[in-house]
Motif scaffolding. Structure first.
Motif, short mmCIF file in Angstrom:
data_model
loop_
_atom_site.label_atom_id
_atom_site.label_comp_id
_atom_site.label_asym_id
_atom_site.label_seq_id
_atom_site.Cartn_x
_atom_site.Cartn_y
_atom_site.Cartn_z
N THR A 145 14.94 23.32 51.07
CA THR A 145 14.20 24.58 50.91
C THR A 145 14.62 25.37 49.69
OG1 THR A 145 13.96 24.73 53.32
CG2 THR A 145 13.55 26.73 52.05
N CYS A 146 15.94 25.51 49.48
CA CYS A 146 16.39 26.41 48.41
C CYS A 146 17.31 25.76 47.38
CB CYS A 146 17.04 27.65 49.00
SG CYS A 146 18.45 27.33 50.07
N ASP A 147 17.57 24.45 47.50
CA ASP A 147 18.29 23.69 46.47
C ASP A 147 19.58 24.35 46.02
OD1 ASP A 147 18.75 21.67 44.62
OD2 ASP A 147 17.53 22.61 43.07
N PRO A 148 20.52 24.62 46.96
CA PRO A 148 21.78 25.27 46.57
C PRO A 148 22.78 24.27 45.99
CG PRO A 148 21.81 24.80 48.91
CD PRO A 148 20.46 24.34 48.40
N ASP A 149 23.84 24.79 45.40
CA ASP A 149 24.94 23.95 44.93
C ASP A 149 25.93 23.65 46.05
OD1 ASP A 149 24.08 23.77 42.29
OD2 ASP A 149 25.09 25.63 41.73
N GLY A 150 25.92 24.48 47.11
CA GLY A 150 26.86 24.26 48.19
C GLY A 150 26.64 25.20 49.35
N PHE A 151 27.39 24.95 50.41
CA PHE A 151 27.36 25.78 51.61
C PHE A 151 28.78 26.26 51.89
CE2 PHE A 151 23.46 23.54 52.03
CZ PHE A 151 22.65 24.25 52.90
N VAL A 152 28.91 27.51 52.28
CA VAL A 152 30.19 28.02 52.75
C VAL A 152 29.98 28.47 54.19
CG1 VAL A 152 29.73 30.30 51.75
CG2 VAL A 152 32.06 29.65 52.36
N LEU A 153 30.86 28.00 55.07
CA LEU A 153 30.70 28.23 56.49
C LEU A 153 31.67 29.30 56.99
CD1 LEU A 153 30.53 24.53 57.80
CD2 LEU A 153 28.69 25.96 56.85
N GLY A 154 31.18 30.18 57.83
CA GLY A 154 32.00 31.19 58.48
C GLY A 154 31.65 31.26 59.95
N GLY A 155 32.41 32.03 60.71
CA GLY A 155 32.15 32.16 62.14
C GLY A 155 33.15 31.37 62.97
N GLY A 156 33.37 31.82 64.19
CA GLY A 156 34.39 31.25 65.04
C GLY A 156 34.23 29.79 65.38
N VAL A 157 33.02 29.29 65.42
CA VAL A 157 32.79 27.89 65.80
C VAL A 157 33.37 26.93 64.77
CG1 VAL A 157 30.99 26.13 66.14
CG2 VAL A 157 30.77 28.36 67.24
N VAL A 158 33.38 27.32 63.51
CA VAL A 158 33.74 26.36 62.44
C VAL A 158 35.10 26.60 61.81
CG1 VAL A 158 31.31 26.02 61.88
CG2 VAL A 158 32.62 27.74 60.63
N LEU A 159 35.76 27.71 62.11
CA LEU A 159 36.90 28.13 61.29
C LEU A 159 38.10 27.19 61.33
CD1 LEU A 159 36.94 31.99 61.58
CD2 LEU A 159 36.17 30.56 59.70
N ASN A 160 38.33 26.49 62.43
CA ASN A 160 39.52 25.63 62.46
C ASN A 160 39.28 24.25 61.85
OD1 ASN A 160 38.03 24.26 64.37
ND2 ASN A 160 39.47 24.54 66.05
N GLY A 161 38.06 24.01 61.36
CA GLY A 161 37.77 22.76 60.67
C GLY A 161 37.33 21.61 61.56
N TRP A 162 37.50 21.75 62.86
CA TRP A 162 37.15 20.68 63.80
C TRP A 162 35.67 20.32 63.72
CZ3 TRP A 162 33.95 19.61 67.87
CH2 TRP A 162 34.32 18.59 68.75
N PHE A 163 34.82 21.35 63.75
CA PHE A 163 33.38 21.13 63.77
C PHE A 163 32.90 20.49 62.48
CE2 PHE A 163 28.88 22.23 63.78
CZ PHE A 163 28.52 22.09 65.12
N LEU A 164 33.41 20.97 61.34
CA LEU A 164 32.97 20.43 60.06
C LEU A 164 33.37 18.96 59.91
CD1 LEU A 164 31.72 20.75 57.28
CD2 LEU A 164 33.87 21.73 56.47
#
Length: 319
Positions: A253-272
């Protein structure tokens, strides 16, 4: 010393802090929040602000006040439009808060403010074209294009929690549709899925009846997944597929160079880490900056964003 008074309204707390123009949080205090209506939420903020003045006080010379709110916010007029479609009542928050602290006041959506912090102090140092994706109790994002955060004509751009990722789903969302990303992959969404399916999995550690608003912690679901719990694996696998679909849809949709993730679900790196197999290298081939977890202190990211909001507002409106 010139400082900014920052206020962050969340689903469970209000945080008030004093931030330098360079983004350093000098002091802060948390209060419980009430978001069952905009009026009640505003009263919570006002009471907290009065208490903050009495118990913490101001360290520097307050230049302005920045307020981050959930839902749709008209940052140009200072009107809080709605929390979500079922909780909508336009309120002039700026006018109300200036009765307590008489300084220029600016407000915006909370994810918009966090994106401002990323743009000025975080991922924006790598690229001016990225998506800030927050996965916590809910899911929302903001697209940053050529250094500009897209707000939308109705101040609703980036609410990708309501992007449908499963057209055959029977799981309803508060937006009126079915199969939205938020009901499948947010912290609250995964908790609800565990509760909905619990009795179908007799061997699961979650096999019982749940009452009312009882919440299953995301960390518990992650731990159960690692231990081979079938229900946790079903819920998490669905969440991973959902977030992967959202990311790849936004890439197209918007052709970004990257994504930065925030929020409690992702912060410890497990989900990513678990997310990687669900991402298509062909789709994501232009993500030169990849997908990363925010390097900013997530406790204060929105407060810092509020301070930037005020500084930009003071310049824009010649206050």
């Amino acid at each position: 010393m010139k400082t900014i008074l920052s206020i962050d309204l969340g689903g469970t707390k209000v945080m008030i802090g004093e931030v330098t123009v360079e983004g350093q949080v000098l002091a802060h205090k948390k209060y419980p929040s009430v978001v069952t209506s905009q009026k009640k939420a505003l009263e919570t903020i006002k009471e907290a602000l009065v208490d903050y003045q009495k118990t913490v006080g101001f360290i520097g010379e307050i230049q302005g006040m920045g307020v981050a709110l959930v839902g749709r916010v008209n940052y140009q007029t200072g009107i809080w439009i709605e929390i979500h479609p079922e909780l909508s009542e336009e309120i002039d928050v700026v006018q109300e808060l200036q009765k307590i602290v008489s300084v220029p006041c600016f407000l915006a959506n909370d994810v918009y403010c966090a994106s401002l912090a990323e743009l000025e102090h975080g991922f924006g140092n790598l690229t001016k074209n990225f998506v800030y994706l927050n996965i916590g109790t809910g899911i929302a994002a903001r697209m940053v294009i050529e250094g500009q955060i897209i707000a939308g004509n109705h101040y609703d751009a980036g609410e990708i929690g309501h992007m449908v990722v499963d057209i055959n789903s029977q799981i309803p969302c508060i937006c009126g549709r079915y199969g939205c990303s938020e009901v499948l992959a947010s912290g609250l969404g995964m908790s609800n899925r565990i509760k909905q399916l619990a009795l179908d999995y007799p061997t699961s550690i979650f096999h019982r009846e749940y009452q009312g608003d009882e919440r299953v912690a995301t960390e518990e679901i992650f731990d159960a997944y690692d231990q081979g719990d079938k229900l946790a694996q079903v819920v998490i696998d669905q969440a991973l597929k959902t977030v992967a679909a959202v990311i790849m849809n936004l890439v197209r949709t918007c052709d970004p160079d990257g994504f930065v993730l925030g929020g409690g679900v992702v912060l410890n790196g497990w989900f990513l880490e678990k997310l990687q197999p669900y991402l298509s290298k062909k789709t994501n081939r232009f993500l030169s900056q990849g997908i990363a977890i925010t390097t900013l202190d997530t406790r204060y990211i929105t407060l810092i964003g509020c301070s930037i909001l005020v500084q930009k507002g003071l310049v824009q409106f010649n206050v």
